[in-house]
Design a protein around this motif. Structure first.
Motif, PDB file in Angstrom:
ATOM      1  N   ASP A  80      35.559  31.918  42.590  1.00  0.00           N
ATOM      2  CA  ASP A  80      36.785  31.282  43.046  1.00  0.00           C
ATOM      3  C   ASP A  80      37.569  32.261  43.908  1.00  0.00           C
ATOM      4  O   ASP A  80      38.311  33.110  43.401  1.00  0.00           O
ATOM      5  CB  ASP A  80      37.616  30.847  41.832  1.00  0.00           C
ATOM      6  CG  ASP A  80      38.896  30.124  42.236  1.00  0.00           C
ATOM      7  OD1 ASP A  80      39.106  29.901  43.442  1.00  0.00           O
ATOM      8  OD2 ASP A  80      39.690  29.799  41.339  1.00  0.00           O
ATOM      9  N   SER A 117      40.331  32.876  45.521  1.00  0.00           N
ATOM     10  CA  SER A 117      41.705  32.421  45.592  1.00  0.00           C
ATOM     11  C   SER A 117      42.554  33.340  44.735  1.00  0.00           C
ATOM     12  O   SER A 117      42.041  34.267  44.089  1.00  0.00           O
ATOM     13  CB  SER A 117      41.814  30.986  45.065  1.00  0.00           C
ATOM     14  OG  SER A 117      41.530  30.955  43.672  1.00  0.00           O
ATOM     15  N   GLY A 133      39.376  25.927  50.793  1.00  0.00           N
ATOM     16  CA  GLY A 133      39.387  26.414  49.416  1.00  0.00           C
ATOM     17  C   GLY A 133      40.225  25.531  48.520  1.00  0.00           C
ATOM     18  O   GLY A 133      40.810  24.532  48.956  1.00  0.00           O
ATOM     19  N   PRO A 166      34.694  30.564  51.927  1.00  0.00           N
ATOM     20  CA  PRO A 166      35.548  30.400  53.111  1.00  0.00           C
ATOM     21  C   PRO A 166      34.993  31.114  54.336  1.00  0.00           C
ATOM     22  O   PRO A 166      35.587  32.044  54.874  1.00  0.00           O
ATOM     23  CB  PRO A 166      36.871  31.030  52.644  1.00  0.00           C
ATOM     24  CG  PRO A 166      36.448  32.090  51.688  1.00  0.00           C
ATOM     25  CD  PRO A 166      35.230  31.554  50.976  1.00  0.00           C
TER      26      PRO A 166
END
Length: 295
Positions: free
Chosen positions: A129, A131, A250, A271
């Motif tokens: 993930d 982020s 995302g 990404p």
């Protein structure tokens, strides 16, 4: 429109894909879309300006160069460009300016690559993930003193999460996100991305909001790519998207779109240009399987 008889090696043959970034930040993605058979259309929606409070940014940067922080957390590619400019103001390159003892965390692979291209070692990047939530999930205990330079509109989630994990966080505004185009005297200079192996930059059509809205109304766009939550908010102003599929770079971008009532057709697994091309292909295949009806 998309060619349903496309060869497998060109999964986007005939597709018309809208990119909502400025040209200098889109060349690699345009190149990847064209390699997959798509036509790329650009509608720059956001731009970047230097932070209004340069004094606070410089104070933080001077402390960074003096080794006052245990960690530098970089949450966007734009922040890398700001830091590179701040190093240049001091007559240095980033690898000369940022102490080797200061560990660097990057929120994603693209940001990590930009840092490494500047000779900086990146100690931490979330594997899955990519982020703020992903970085917090792998953040070490007792992170020490952290410098977090971000956009003016950045969510407080990352700073709050780092603080909750026991780090002492200094947040500073590195740049402003504004509607495109930024004021020339305040615009943050962003170098053009590498367009790939081609000798010439890839070609694309540059649209205005009015022409993009007309393309949407005529059903001539197959997908639109949003690379940030702020882009999702501005795409919402072009609504309705009708049969155009919304593809997010995302989870945070997808969450913003969903909050605005925009159906999200696909989220990129990573990404990167390749990740976004795969997400567009998945969105359009799902659309075909659904009989081409709008989501």
């Amino acid at each position: 429109m998309r060619d349903k008889d496309r060869p497998r090696e060109r999964p986007l043959a005939g597709a018309r894909v809208l990119i909502t970034r400025s040209p200098e930040r889109s060349l690699a993605l345009v190149d990847a879309l064209q390699d997959a058979g798509a036509s790329a259309l650009l509608l720059p929606l956001i731009d970047f300006e230097r932070a209004p409070d340069q004094h606070s940014l410089d104070v933080a940067c001077d402390a960074l160069g003096a080794g006052a922080f245990d960690w530098l957390v970089v949450s966007s590619a734009t922040t890398v460009h700001v830091l590179t400019a701040k190093a240049a103001e001091r007559g240095l390159v980033p690898a000369q300016w940022i102490p080797a003892a200061t560990r660097i965390a990057a929120v994603g692979a693209a940001t990590r690559k930009l840092l490494e291209d500047r000779g900086l070692a990146v100690a931490l990047t979330p594997a899955d993930d990519q982020s703020a939530a992903g970085l917090l999930a792998v953040w070490p205990e007792a992170g020490g003193k952290v410098l977090l330079p971000q956009a003016d509109i950045a969510s407080p989630r990352l700073a709050e999460g780092l603080s909750a994990a026991g780090s002492s966080v200094t947040s500073v505004t590195a740049y402003r996100t504004v509607d495109y185009p930024a004021a020339a005297e305040r615009r943050l200079a962003i170098p053009a991305e590498d367009g790939g192996a081609a000798l010439q930059p890839p070609s694309y059509a540059l649209l205005t909001p009015e022409s993009a809205a007309a393309e949407l109304a005529d059903g001539r766009l197959d997908a639109v790519i949003a690379a940030s939550p702020s882009a999702a908010r501005r795409i919402h102003g072009l609504s309705p998207l009708l049969g155009c599929r919304f593809v997010a770079i995302g989870r945070s971008t997808a969450d913003q779109a969903a909050a605005l009532g925009i159906p999200v057709a696909a989220i990129a697994a990573e990404p990167s240009p390749a990740g976004l091309v795969a997400a567009v292909a998945a969105a359009l295949i799902a659309a075909e399987d659904a009989g081409g009806e709008p989501p």
